[in-house]
Scaffold this motif. Structure first.
Motif, PDB file in Angstrom:
ATOM      1  N   VAL A   1      -1.506   9.280  -9.164  1.00 56.67           N
ATOM      2  CA  VAL A   1      -1.109   8.459  -7.872  1.00 56.67           C
ATOM      3  C   VAL A   1      -0.161   9.861  -7.151  1.00 56.67           C
ATOM      4  N   LEU A   2      -0.506  10.170  -5.896  1.00 55.39           N
ATOM      5  CA  LEU A   2       0.358  10.956  -5.257  1.00 55.39           C
ATOM      6  C   LEU A   2       0.675  10.290  -4.119  1.00 55.39           C
ATOM      7  N   SER A   3       1.897  10.446  -3.625  1.00 54.00           N
ATOM      8  CA  SER A   3       2.508   9.879  -2.481  1.00 54.00           C
ATOM      9  C   SER A   3       3.477  10.935  -1.863  1.00 54.00           C
TER      10      SER A   3
ATOM     11  N   ARG B   1       7.083   1.528  -0.353  1.00 56.99           N
ATOM     12  CA  ARG B   1       5.850   2.013   0.430  1.00 56.99           C
ATOM     13  C   ARG B   1       4.742   1.813  -0.276  1.00 56.99           C
ATOM     14  N   ILE B   2       3.762   2.106   0.603  1.00 55.76           N
ATOM     15  CA  ILE B   2       2.371   2.107  -0.264  1.00 55.76           C
ATOM     16  C   ILE B   2       1.987   2.902  -1.403  1.00 55.76           C
ATOM     17  N   GLY B   3       2.252   4.195  -1.402  1.00 56.28           N
ATOM     18  CA  GLY B   3       2.347   4.884  -2.660  1.00 56.28           C
ATOM     19  C   GLY B   3       2.726   3.973  -4.005  1.00 56.28           C
TER      20      GLY B   3
ATOM     21  N   ASN C   1      -2.016   9.627  -0.993  1.00 57.07           N
ATOM     22  CA  ASN C   1      -1.470   8.663  -0.024  1.00 57.07           C
ATOM     23  C   ASN C   1      -0.587   9.290   0.886  1.00 57.07           C
ATOM     24  N   ALA C   2      -0.795   9.173   2.021  1.00 54.93           N
ATOM     25  CA  ALA C   2       0.257   9.628   3.022  1.00 54.93           C
ATOM     26  C   ALA C   2       0.220   8.567   4.462  1.00 54.93           C
ATOM     27  N   ALA C   3       1.576   8.391   4.542  1.00 64.63           N
ATOM     28  CA  ALA C   3       1.931   7.562   5.827  1.00 64.63           C
ATOM     29  C   ALA C   3       1.598   7.846   7.157  1.00 64.63           C
ATOM     30  N   VAL C   4       0.197   8.075   7.430  1.00 65.02           N
ATOM     31  CA  VAL C   4       0.063   8.701   8.777  1.00 65.02           C
ATOM     32  C   VAL C   4      -1.193   8.270   9.416  1.00 65.02           C
ATOM     33  N   ASN C   5      -1.050   7.800  10.651  1.00 63.04           N
ATOM     34  CA  ASN C   5      -2.226   7.445  11.271  1.00 63.04           C
ATOM     35  C   ASN C   5      -2.892   8.580  11.994  1.00 63.04           C
ATOM     36  N   ILE C   6      -4.052   8.930  11.757  1.00 67.09           N
ATOM     37  CA  ILE C   6      -4.543  10.228  12.565  1.00 67.09           C
ATOM     38  C   ILE C   6      -4.536  10.263  13.877  1.00 67.09           C
ATOM     39  N   LEU C   7      -4.745   8.746  14.360  1.00 65.91           N
ATOM     40  CA  LEU C   7      -4.808   8.719  15.923  1.00 65.91           C
ATOM     41  C   LEU C   7      -3.653   8.659  16.572  1.00 65.91           C
ATOM     42  N   VAL C   8      -2.433   8.170  15.950  1.00 62.96           N
ATOM     43  CA  VAL C   8      -1.211   8.274  16.664  1.00 62.96           C
ATOM     44  C   VAL C   8       0.159   8.961  15.982  1.00 62.96           C
ATOM     45  N   GLY C   9      -0.257   9.283  14.708  1.00 62.89           N
ATOM     46  CA  GLY C   9       0.768  10.034  13.912  1.00 62.89           C
ATOM     47  C   GLY C   9       1.524   8.812  12.969  1.00 62.89           C
ATOM     48  N   CYS C  10       2.668   9.087  12.710  1.00 68.20           N
ATOM     49  CA  CYS C  10       3.380   8.255  11.903  1.00 68.20           C
ATOM     50  C   CYS C  10       3.693   6.896  12.852  1.00 68.20           C
ATOM     51  N   THR C  11       3.115   5.907  12.253  1.00 69.08           N
ATOM     52  CA  THR C  11       3.489   4.627  12.766  1.00 69.08           C
ATOM     53  C   THR C  11       4.830   4.214  13.233  1.00 69.08           C
TER      54      THR C  11
END
Length: 157
Positions: free
Chosen positions: A7-9, A17-19, A87-97
């Motif tokens: 698992v990569l986080s 967090r998610i990871g 896993n990366a906590a980024v939304n590709i449309l808006v960037g970091c939530t």
């Protein structure tokens, strides 16, 4: 039966967090999990917490933005790597939530007020862990090349 998993986080706070939730779930399912993060302190904290729960977990530092780190990580586990969960906590449309603009949040509210029938639910890291666990299990052995959106009430990304 146990299934090895890596698992990569990139989360700065692995313990909430998610990871981290994914790593915990896979280890609870019987996998030996190798967690990684850009910072040693995050790796150490995650490994200590999960090992303290009696789970089979090790960790290593890896900056996913650096090709040499990724190559070293995969080479280190060559032959023993069955799954790779990035896993990366980024939304590709808006960037970091957490850094989303007011306009993004306003649009989300407007969409919600327009009569979405679904009940609003704030997601938790564990909400993502279940789908990853399933995809790493023998039950998903016939699933290939799919994209799954874990977005709760959000009608679109």
């Amino acid at each position: 039966a146990a299934f090895p998993c890596h698992v990569l986080s990139c989360s700065l706070h692995l313990c909430c967090r998610i990871g981290f939730a994914i790593a915990r779930r896979l280890a609870q399912d019987g996998a030996h999990v190798v967690v990684s993060s850009r910072k040693q302190q995050n790796v150490d904290r995650a490994v200590a917490t999960l090992q303290g729960e009696g789970l089979s977990v090790t960790g290593t530092v890896c900056h996913m933005g650096k090709a040499e780190d990724r190559e070293r990580l995969v080479a280190k586990h060559h032959g023993g790597l069955d799954f790779l969960v990035c896993n990366a906590a980024v939304n590709i449309l808006v960037g970091c939530t957490l850094k989303a603009s007011e306009e993004v949040w306003d649009k989300r509210e407007r969409d919600h007020e327009r009569g979405e029938d679904q009940k609003e639910k704030i997601g938790k890291p564990e909400d993502c862990a279940g789908i990853v666990s399933f995809l790493c299990s023998p039950d998903a052995s016939y699933i290939t090349g799919e994209s799954f959106v874990v977005a709760g009430f959000s009608p679109r990304l």
